[in-house]
Design a protein around this motif. Sequence first.
Motif, PDB file in Angstrom:
ATOM      1  N   UNK A 189      -9.153 -66.727   8.544  1.00  0.00           N
ATOM      2  CA  UNK A 189     -10.490 -66.347   8.084  1.00  0.00           C
ATOM      3  C   UNK A 189     -11.553 -66.864   9.039  1.00  0.00           C
ATOM      4  N   UNK A 190     -12.276 -65.932   9.624  1.00  0.00           N
ATOM      5  CA  UNK A 190     -13.362 -66.277  10.536  1.00  0.00           C
ATOM      6  C   UNK A 190     -14.662 -66.472   9.765  1.00  0.00           C
ATOM      7  N   UNK A 191     -15.636 -67.082  10.407  1.00  0.00           N
ATOM      8  CA  UNK A 191     -16.967 -67.193   9.809  1.00  0.00           C
ATOM      9  C   UNK A 191     -17.520 -65.806   9.501  1.00  0.00           C
ATOM     10  N   UNK A 192     -17.307 -64.870  10.436  1.00  0.00           N
ATOM     11  CA  UNK A 192     -17.825 -63.514  10.249  1.00  0.00           C
ATOM     12  C   UNK A 192     -17.202 -62.861   9.022  1.00  0.00           C
ATOM     13  N   UNK A 193     -15.900 -63.067   8.824  1.00  0.00           N
ATOM     14  CA  UNK A 193     -15.228 -62.483   7.672  1.00  0.00           C
ATOM     15  C   UNK A 193     -15.762 -63.029   6.359  1.00  0.00           C
ATOM     16  N   UNK A 194     -15.986 -64.333   6.314  1.00  0.00           N
ATOM     17  CA  UNK A 194     -16.505 -64.947   5.087  1.00  0.00           C
ATOM     18  C   UNK A 194     -17.963 -64.545   4.853  1.00  0.00           C
ATOM     19  N   UNK A 195     -18.750 -64.478   5.935  1.00  0.00           N
ATOM     20  CA  UNK A 195     -20.143 -64.064   5.788  1.00  0.00           C
ATOM     21  C   UNK A 195     -20.240 -62.624   5.296  1.00  0.00           C
ATOM     22  N   UNK A 196     -19.357 -61.762   5.771  1.00  0.00           N
ATOM     23  CA  UNK A 196     -19.390 -60.357   5.360  1.00  0.00           C
ATOM     24  C   UNK A 196     -19.140 -60.203   3.859  1.00  0.00           C
ATOM     25  N   UNK A 197     -18.157 -60.953   3.319  1.00  0.00           N
ATOM     26  CA  UNK A 197     -17.900 -60.903   1.879  1.00  0.00           C
ATOM     27  C   UNK A 197     -19.108 -61.435   1.123  1.00  0.00           C
ATOM     28  N   UNK A 198     -19.661 -62.550   1.590  1.00  0.00           N
ATOM     29  CA  UNK A 198     -20.869 -63.121   0.987  1.00  0.00           C
ATOM     30  C   UNK A 198     -21.967 -62.070   0.888  1.00  0.00           C
ATOM     31  N   UNK A 199     -22.229 -61.380   1.975  1.00  0.00           N
ATOM     32  CA  UNK A 199     -23.315 -60.404   1.991  1.00  0.00           C
ATOM     33  C   UNK A 199     -23.057 -59.245   1.036  1.00  0.00           C
TER      34      UNK A 199
END
Length: 256
Positions: A189-199
Amino acid sequence: MERPRLLIILLAAGMFVGNAPAYLSQIADYGAAQIARQAVDIRAPYLAQMAQITYLQKSGKQQSRKAAATPRAVNTTFTRSQVGWYKPWAMANELSKEVQWDEHAPFGSGFAREEAQRQALTKLFTECLEVYERQSKAQGVPTNDLTVTFSHCIALNEELSSGRKMSTKEESALRENLRDQFARSADYWTDAGKQSIHETIVIMTMLAQAGYANAKRNHDQSAEETFREVARRNVEALTSASLHELRNARSVLGSR
């Protein structure tokens, strides 16, 4: 003085006189109304579909994800991308042709109208994220931990759908459930992947709040009930979701 800073000061002052819940309510009401003003040109049934969370369904039998052999420590926080938000433009590009706008909305015609609608949605989705960011920080809720976003969005949807505030214990249990899924996931899990779900889940949670705020302002009880039902379905979708499904979360409007 900037509004977010002023709200934080008011909140702190309220804590000394025992009035913090009232201030938190005012912050939430202001945020929903702020987003609602930008969503006013979207017809309610389409805004409701846009605000409802579903998961991308692939044709054929889906392969089950193999869990990690043993639970492992996984960091559920993420560092925000320096380029900004990922989802507003992508979602706007996907959904702009699906939305039915108020026929009197001043968008012009032809290609110019399509571009104006795309820009309006990008601005709306960005505002959803920014308002959530300001509200959460004013309440002391972290915005860089996906498990916190997950539990807090479920709590916001639950309160809209039923009027019931989730307890701290309930939210904590939701966070632990998602944290356990991360620990057992074999995926990286990348930062980008986690941020995308958050958004994704923040945008749709805040759209439901905005739709309800517009319905309240217009004294439209039918629309109020529609957005309460959207929030109820969002609670069901989020609480029953696997981590893989959360990665594929999207708007019902975009899955038609």
